[in-house]
Design a protein around this motif. Structure first.
Motif, PDB file in Angstrom:
ATOM      1  N   GLY A   6       0.820  -1.201   0.000  1.00 46.65           N
ATOM      2  CA  GLY A   6       0.000   0.000   0.000  1.00 46.65           C
ATOM      3  C   GLY A   6       0.851   1.246   0.000  1.00 46.65           C
ATOM      4  N   LEU A   7       0.185   2.365  -0.235  1.00 52.49           N
ATOM      5  CA  LEU A   7       0.885   3.639  -0.387  1.00 52.49           C
ATOM      6  C   LEU A   7      -0.068   4.789  -0.083  1.00 52.49           C
ATOM      7  CD1 LEU A   7       3.292   5.374  -1.555  1.00 52.49           C
ATOM      8  CD2 LEU A   7       2.223   5.014  -3.801  1.00 52.49           C
ATOM      9  N   MET A   8       0.437   5.783   0.637  1.00 47.49           N
ATOM     10  CA  MET A   8      -0.334   7.014   0.821  1.00 47.49           C
ATOM     11  C   MET A   8       0.617   8.187   1.017  1.00 47.49           C
ATOM     12  SD  MET A   8      -1.891   7.142   4.706  1.00 47.49           S
ATOM     13  CE  MET A   8      -2.713   8.682   4.318  1.00 47.49           C
ATOM     14  N   HIS A   9       0.170   9.363   0.599  1.00 49.26           N
ATOM     15  CA  HIS A   9       0.913  10.599   0.819  1.00 49.26           C
ATOM     16  C   HIS A   9       0.105  11.435   1.805  1.00 49.26           C
ATOM     17  CE1 HIS A   9       3.541   9.610  -2.545  1.00 49.26           C
ATOM     18  NE2 HIS A   9       2.453   9.311  -3.233  1.00 49.26           N
ATOM     19  N   MET A  10       0.725  11.799   2.892  1.00 50.90           N
ATOM     20  CA  MET A  10      -0.002  12.493   3.948  1.00 50.90           C
ATOM     21  C   MET A  10      -0.552  13.838   3.480  1.00 50.90           C
ATOM     22  SD  MET A  10       0.194  10.197   6.226  1.00 50.90           S
ATOM     23  CE  MET A  10      -0.651  11.067   7.548  1.00 50.90           C
ATOM     24  N   MET A  45      -4.237   0.540  -1.547  1.00 52.25           N
ATOM     25  CA  MET A  45      -3.903  -0.710  -0.868  1.00 52.25           C
ATOM     26  C   MET A  45      -4.107  -1.870  -1.824  1.00 52.25           C
ATOM     27  SD  MET A  45      -5.081  -0.571   3.100  1.00 52.25           S
ATOM     28  CE  MET A  45      -4.570   0.751   4.203  1.00 52.25           C
ATOM     29  N   GLY A  46      -3.212  -2.859  -1.717  1.00 49.88           N
ATOM     30  CA  GLY A  46      -3.297  -4.030  -2.579  1.00 49.88           C
ATOM     31  C   GLY A  46      -3.118  -5.315  -1.797  1.00 49.88           C
ATOM     32  N   LEU A 147       6.572  -7.504   7.422  1.00 48.92           N
ATOM     33  CA  LEU A 147       5.951  -6.239   7.036  1.00 48.92           C
ATOM     34  C   LEU A 147       7.052  -5.180   6.936  1.00 48.92           C
ATOM     35  CD1 LEU A 147       3.318  -4.836   6.327  1.00 48.92           C
ATOM     36  CD2 LEU A 147       3.063  -4.204   8.737  1.00 48.92           C
ATOM     37  N   TYR A 148       7.365  -4.798   5.697  1.00 43.74           N
ATOM     38  CA  TYR A 148       8.403  -3.802   5.423  1.00 43.74           C
ATOM     39  C   TYR A 148       7.747  -2.459   5.108  1.00 43.74           C
ATOM     40  CZ  TYR A 148      11.252  -8.009   4.851  1.00 43.74           C
ATOM     41  OH  TYR A 148      11.882  -9.204   5.046  1.00 43.74           O
ATOM     42  N   TYR A 149       8.510  -1.379   5.296  1.00 44.69           N
ATOM     43  CA  TYR A 149       7.930  -0.063   4.999  1.00 44.69           C
ATOM     44  C   TYR A 149       9.001   0.946   4.602  1.00 44.69           C
ATOM     45  CZ  TYR A 149       9.334   1.478   9.719  1.00 44.69           C
ATOM     46  OH  TYR A 149      10.039   1.802  10.846  1.00 44.69           O
ATOM     47  N   TYR A 150       8.523   2.002   3.949  1.00 48.28           N
ATOM     48  CA  TYR A 150       9.336   3.175   3.595  1.00 48.28           C
ATOM     49  C   TYR A 150       8.581   4.402   4.084  1.00 48.28           C
ATOM     50  CZ  TYR A 150      11.023   7.045   0.727  1.00 48.28           C
ATOM     51  OH  TYR A 150      11.495   8.254   0.297  1.00 48.28           O
ATOM     52  N   TYR A 151       9.293   5.329   4.693  1.00 50.58           N
ATOM     53  CA  TYR A 151       8.642   6.542   5.200  1.00 50.58           C
ATOM     54  C   TYR A 151       9.632   7.694   5.150  1.00 50.58           C
ATOM     55  CZ  TYR A 151       6.341   9.771   8.441  1.00 50.58           C
ATOM     56  OH  TYR A 151       5.756  10.875   9.014  1.00 50.58           O
ATOM     57  N   ASP A 152       9.221   8.804   4.532  1.00 49.98           N
ATOM     58  CA  ASP A 152      10.109   9.956   4.415  1.00 49.98           C
ATOM     59  C   ASP A 152       9.532  11.219   5.060  1.00 49.98           C
ATOM     60  OD1 ASP A 152       8.126  10.807   2.695  1.00 49.98           O
ATOM     61  OD2 ASP A 152       9.371  10.802   0.892  1.00 49.98           O
ATOM     62  N   GLY A 153       8.519  11.052   5.883  1.00 51.28           N
ATOM     63  CA  GLY A 153       7.883  12.198   6.530  1.00 51.28           C
ATOM     64  C   GLY A 153       6.574  12.588   5.879  1.00 51.28           C
ATOM     65  N   PHE A 158       4.151   0.426   2.324  1.00 49.09           N
ATOM     66  CA  PHE A 158       4.392  -0.809   3.066  1.00 49.09           C
ATOM     67  C   PHE A 158       4.210  -2.006   2.144  1.00 49.09           C
ATOM     68  CE2 PHE A 158      -0.150  -0.072   3.271  1.00 49.09           C
ATOM     69  CZ  PHE A 158      -0.688  -1.336   3.034  1.00 49.09           C
ATOM     70  N   SER A 159       4.771  -3.130   2.558  1.00 50.05           N
ATOM     71  CA  SER A 159       4.621  -4.348   1.766  1.00 50.05           C
ATOM     72  C   SER A 159       5.110  -5.559   2.552  1.00 50.05           C
ATOM     73  CB  SER A 159       5.421  -4.245   0.459  1.00 50.05           C
ATOM     74  OG  SER A 159       5.309  -5.437  -0.297  1.00 50.05           O
ATOM     75  N   THR A 160       4.550  -6.711   2.226  1.00 48.19           N
ATOM     76  CA  THR A 160       5.046  -7.981   2.754  1.00 48.19           C
ATOM     77  C   THR A 160       6.463  -8.238   2.257  1.00 48.19           C
ATOM     78  OG1 THR A 160       2.805  -8.879   2.730  1.00 48.19           O
ATOM     79  CG2 THR A 160       4.598 -10.481   2.835  1.00 48.19           C
ATOM     80  N   LEU A 161       6.773  -7.700   1.082  1.00 46.58           N
ATOM     81  CA  LEU A 161       8.061  -7.905   0.420  1.00 46.58           C
ATOM     82  C   LEU A 161       8.787  -6.576   0.295  1.00 46.58           C
ATOM     83  CD1 LEU A 161       6.499 -10.126  -2.356  1.00 46.58           C
ATOM     84  CD2 LEU A 161       7.711 -10.959  -0.331  1.00 46.58           C
ATOM     85  N   MET A 162      10.093  -6.654   0.092  1.00 45.44           N
ATOM     86  CA  MET A 162      10.873  -5.424  -0.039  1.00 45.44           C
ATOM     87  C   MET A 162      10.845  -4.862  -1.457  1.00 45.44           C
ATOM     88  SD  MET A 162      14.189  -6.058   2.432  1.00 45.44           S
ATOM     89  CE  MET A 162      14.556  -7.761   1.997  1.00 45.44           C
ATOM     90  N   ASN A 163      10.892  -5.716  -2.455  1.00 45.34           N
ATOM     91  CA  ASN A 163      11.005  -5.246  -3.838  1.00 45.34           C
ATOM     92  C   ASN A 163       9.906  -4.271  -4.270  1.00 45.34           C
ATOM     93  OD1 ASN A 163      13.431  -6.439  -4.506  1.00 45.34           O
ATOM     94  ND2 ASN A 163      12.500  -8.353  -5.185  1.00 45.34           N
TER      95      ASN A 163
END
Length: 662
Positions: A6-10, A45-46, A147-153, A158-163
């Motif tokens: 999934g992905l969202m921009h605040m 979300m997927g 559960l992996y994630y990326y966050y830059d503020g 997020f994803s089950t996988l990193m790729n």
């Protein structure tokens, strides 16, 4: 179970749909039954779902609850369903169609951010609360799902996988500190900080942890700390402990038999998987079902070296279980033609990183493949049993009694052990002096007599070790130490619930099982089983010279006595792993020698050390070469990963440049 993303921009300004779809496409190398996505208010979300349980066929993920204004995507099997169904007052005729994701949503509605405390099972899920404009994420108690994630503020992905996260953080770089630790740890452990990954900017939610993301930023909280929460259990008789054990452990097995297909088990001739298998077979027989068992044994050409302590082929003991339960179908897996150098590129791709489970990954993968082809959706194991249900050894018990100043009890245990093992008491006492001597004193004495290289058996470049101050982190975790360190019961329990170990195992299991459309489930790692075992006094594990006391008593009449009472022989997993390499050794040496010439490899690997090992090993006979061969293969696996990463990164740059010109 599922692979989720999934992905969202605040700030709701950036476009998310195309990026979200690109993330979902990364699930293609894994085996999922259907892929869906949902986008509301710029929140994507997927889910690539696997229909593992009967209830999962009613799942529609991601799902939007309009009444509560919540979006959920989940990778979850909830094991305390009956309890939750009653708590939420769900009508009995709706139980079979109530999905696990609905139970999670109801738990979130009732308990809010504390909801994960009340869920038992294997899960990782993400909820977007529209009213709060907040993302809530949770990973299960023992990290069975990733559960992996990326966050830059501003951007959270997020994803089950990193790729899939590479689609968000497009200029991905390697995390050299993580790599330094990985290559320096002597053993199969991958990391020393389970929040980080091999990629810069990509993190993972640790086991038993929740994170929330809102306008105030990201907040992380631990929701389960069993060392603080579990209270000692004091009962009057062994029979009372046995009854409690059966209640907890049998339920842990039973709730993991939910399957839309067949149920399988990774079976050996030992106490742990044997106990799981016997309980599972009994329960399945009551439903008129069969249990499919898979056991790894050496290849036909292996020179079977059986001694009085270790056995390389456990089929003799497995057959005792088969005779006791007529609803078990056994398949012996010899993995002919496979070895530790087989399919490295495939494993690196599936696991998304290098790995160190050199000896057994190829046959573990074969069992998963065979189980999947035979219709299994669930594959049981007893992998964590040595830390829980079958815990208990003489040294740990003796050190615990010594430090608790229970000297009379200690003397009785030494006398009982002497009688059982036919070893004179003064010899046992002499050996225990070393165990009881404080570690710092033993370390000081050993350093005066001999030098020890903490990194002799690992492939890490010395400059890399120094640059990232690896010594400090490994020392804090008591890794790569000499002389051997001994632990009492309380110290051992810290390692049993170590989130680093949980996370390492969970990552391997999640990705391998996703690649085969099956899920690995381990009742010996159940939260309730762990808490029960942490609550017990040392005598329940070791008593009167008898090791592994709890499981031997508790499984009486269920596990065949040849296994239950076996105190003289242990299974030797992957006994033939070195001999399997014979036919491939020449090509392994040639390939690695070629890699060692490359400058990017030299940045990480101690090239001269590996070359020396390669030059001195022409024959693979002799156990003394075990550490050297392992070091060589770790260097080979890492080289595969590094060169593959560089190649994929170059392709991605070309792809983007091409897209930009259109």
């Amino acid at each position: 179970m599922s692979a989720i993303c999934g992905l969202m921009h605040m700030d709701f300004k950036a476009e998310t749909y195309d990026t979200g779809i690109a993330m979902l496409e990364k699930f293609n190398i894994y085996k999922v039954d259907s892929v869906r996505h949902l986008m509301i208010d710029n929140v994507f979300m997927g889910c690539g779902i696997q229909y593992i349980t009967r209830e999962s066929k009613y799942e529609t993920l991601p799902a939007y609850d309009q009444k509560r204004e919540l979006i959920i995507t989940a990778d979850a099997i909830i094991d305390n369903r009956s309890e939750l169904l009653k708590v939420f007052n769900i009508k009995l005729d709706s139980w079979s169609k109530t999905t696990d994701s609905e139970l999670i949503l109801r738990a979130y509605e009732m308990w809010g951010k504390d909801c994960a405390k009340y869920l038992i099972g294997d899960f990782a899920f993400v909820i977007w609360d529209k009213v709060k404009n907040e993302i809530f994420c949770a990973r299960d108690h023992v990290g069975k799902r990733t559960l992996y994630y990326y966050y830059d503020g501003n951007t959270f992905a997020f994803s089950t996988l990193m790729n899939p996260l590479f689609e968000v953080q497009q200029d991905v770089e390697l995390n050299d500190r993580w790599i330094a630790d990985f290559l320096s740890i002597d053993g199969i452990l991958h990391e020393v900080e389970c929040n980080e990954t091999i990629y810069k900017g990509i993190y993972q939610v640790p086991p038993a942890t929740i994170i929330t993301i809102n306008k105030n930023g990201l907040c992380k909280d631990l929701y389960w700390d069993p060392l603080k929460e579990v209270k000692p259990l004091r009962l009057k008789k062994d029979e009372e402990y046995d009854k409690y054990f059966k209640k907890v452990f049998f339920e842990a097995v039973d709730c993991r038999l939910r399957s839309s297909g067949e149920v399988g088990i990774m079976l050996s001739g030992g106490l742990d998987s044997g106990s799981v298998g016997c309980i599972a077979a009994r329960n399945l027989e009551n439903e008129g079902k069969r249990l499919k068992a898979f056991c790894s044994i050496p290849m036909d050409s292996y020179k079977n070296i059986n001694n009085q302590y270790y056995m390389s082929d456990e089929s003799e003991y497995v057959e005792e279980i088969i005779k006791a339960y007529n609803n078990i179908d056994i398949t012996y897996c010899k993995s002919e033609g496979k070895n530790s150098s087989t399919n490295i590129d495939r494993f690196v791709s599936i696991l998304e990183q290098p790995y160190k489970t050199i000896e057994n990954l190829f046959w573990n993968d074969e069992i998963l493949q065979r189980a999947s082809k035979s219709g299994c959706k669930v594959l049981l194991s007893g992998q964590y049993g040595n830390c829980t249900i079958s815990f208990g050894d003489f040294v740990t018990n003796a050190l615990t009694l010594f430090r608790d100043m229970r000297y009379i009890r200690l003397y009785k245990e030494i006398r009982a052990y002497s009688r059982l093992k036919k070893i004179r008491r003064y010899k046992i006492g002499k050996a225990l002096i070393k165990v009881f001597t404080p570690y710092n004193i033993r370390k000081l004495l050993s350093s005066k007599n001999e030098g020890y290289d903490n990194y002799a058996d690992v492939p890490a470049n010395r400059e890399l070790i120094k640059k990232w101050n690896v010594d400090k982190r490994l020392s804090e975790l008591k890794l790569n130490e000499y002389p051997q360190r001994y632990y009492d019961l309380y110290e051992t329990r810290k390692s049993i619930v170590n989130p680093i170990a949980f996370s390492h195992i969970g990552a391997m299991e999640t990705k391998l099982s996703l690649s085969h459309g099956i899920i690995e489930r381990d009742p010996t790692r159940d939260k309730r089983v762990i808490e029960f075992c942490l609550s017990l006094p040392t005598e329940q594990f070791y008593n009167d010279g008898q090791d592994r006391n709890l499981i031997r008593r508790g499984m009486k009449g269920i596990l065949p006595d040849k296994i239950r009472l076996n105190r003289t022989r242990r299974g030797l997993q992957s006994a033939d792993w070195i001999e399997r390499l014979n036919d491939s050794w020449k090509s392994i040496k040639e390939q690695l020698d070629e890699y060692l010439q490359l400058p990017e490899i030299k940045n990480y690997i101690d090239v001269e050390k590996v070359k020396l090992k390669l030059s001195t090993i022409d024959s693979l006979s002799g156990d003394e070469k075990w550490f050297s061969i392992r070091l060589i293969l770790e260097a080979l696996v890492f080289s595969y990963f590094l060169l593959g990463f560089k190649e994929e990164k170059a392709k991605e740059i070309i792809r983007r440049e091409t897209a930009a010109t259109k």
